[in-house]
Design a protein around this motif. Sequence first.
Motif, PDB file in Angstrom:
ATOM      1  N   ASP A 121     146.624  59.920   0.257  1.00  0.00           N
ATOM      2  CA  ASP A 121     147.489  58.878  -0.134  1.00  0.00           C
ATOM      3  C   ASP A 121     148.014  59.486  -1.769  1.00  0.00           C
ATOM      4  O   ASP A 121     149.152  59.392  -1.823  1.00  0.00           O
ATOM      5  CB  ASP A 121     146.199  58.002  -1.315  1.00  0.00           C
ATOM      6  CG  ASP A 121     145.210  58.270  -1.688  1.00  0.00           C
ATOM      7  OD1 ASP A 121     144.900  59.645  -1.705  1.00  0.00           O
ATOM      8  OD2 ASP A 121     144.614  57.285  -2.388  1.00  0.00           O
TER       9      ASP A 121
ATOM     10  N   CYS B 293     149.180  62.462  -1.587  1.00  0.00           N
ATOM     11  CA  CYS B 293     150.395  63.268  -1.270  1.00  0.00           C
ATOM     12  C   CYS B 293     151.380  62.895  -0.666  1.00  0.00           C
ATOM     13  O   CYS B 293     152.156  62.982  -0.942  1.00  0.00           O
ATOM     14  CB  CYS B 293     149.753  64.100   0.247  1.00  0.00           C
ATOM     15  SG  CYS B 293     148.131  65.052   0.549  1.00  0.00           S
ATOM     16  N   MET B 294     151.040  61.686  -0.250  1.00  0.00           N
ATOM     17  CA  MET B 294     152.505  60.613  -0.072  1.00  0.00           C
ATOM     18  C   MET B 294     152.741  60.621  -1.456  1.00  0.00           C
ATOM     19  O   MET B 294     154.296  59.987  -1.552  1.00  0.00           O
ATOM     20  CB  MET B 294     151.491  59.323   1.095  1.00  0.00           C
ATOM     21  CG  MET B 294     151.092  59.468   2.296  1.00  0.00           C
ATOM     22  SD  MET B 294     152.604  60.843   2.784  1.00  0.00           S
ATOM     23  CE  MET B 294     153.799  60.003   3.342  1.00  0.00           C
ATOM     24  N   THR B 295     152.432  59.793  -2.894  1.00  0.00           N
ATOM     25  CA  THR B 295     152.517  59.454  -3.364  1.00  0.00           C
ATOM     26  C   THR B 295     154.204  60.534  -4.040  1.00  0.00           C
ATOM     27  O   THR B 295     154.676  60.149  -3.914  1.00  0.00           O
ATOM     28  CB  THR B 295     151.507  59.092  -4.303  1.00  0.00           C
ATOM     29  OG1 THR B 295     150.976  58.184  -3.911  1.00  0.00           O
ATOM     30  CG2 THR B 295     152.660  58.800  -5.719  1.00  0.00           C
TER      31      THR B 295
END
Length: 75
Positions: A10, A12-14
């Motif tokens: 989460d 890393c995606m943000t």
Amino acid sequence: MIPFDLTGIDFCMTALFIIIFMDQLEKNKDHFPAVVGIVIAIICSIVFGSQNFMFPSLIISSMILLVKQGGTSYE
């Protein structure tokens, strides 16, 4: 099967989406898509809640950008 741990994905995606957004702001002269994305995401977050805002904001933002592109010629 090989165990697959998704801890930290989460974050890393943000971070990935923030970098993509900053790159678009720096390289493009037209900030309309970025502004539309932010405004619609905030509105949908308020209306649909923080757990359910992503899909409606994606659909609404895509529709707005498609309508705008239909009236603009990119030659």
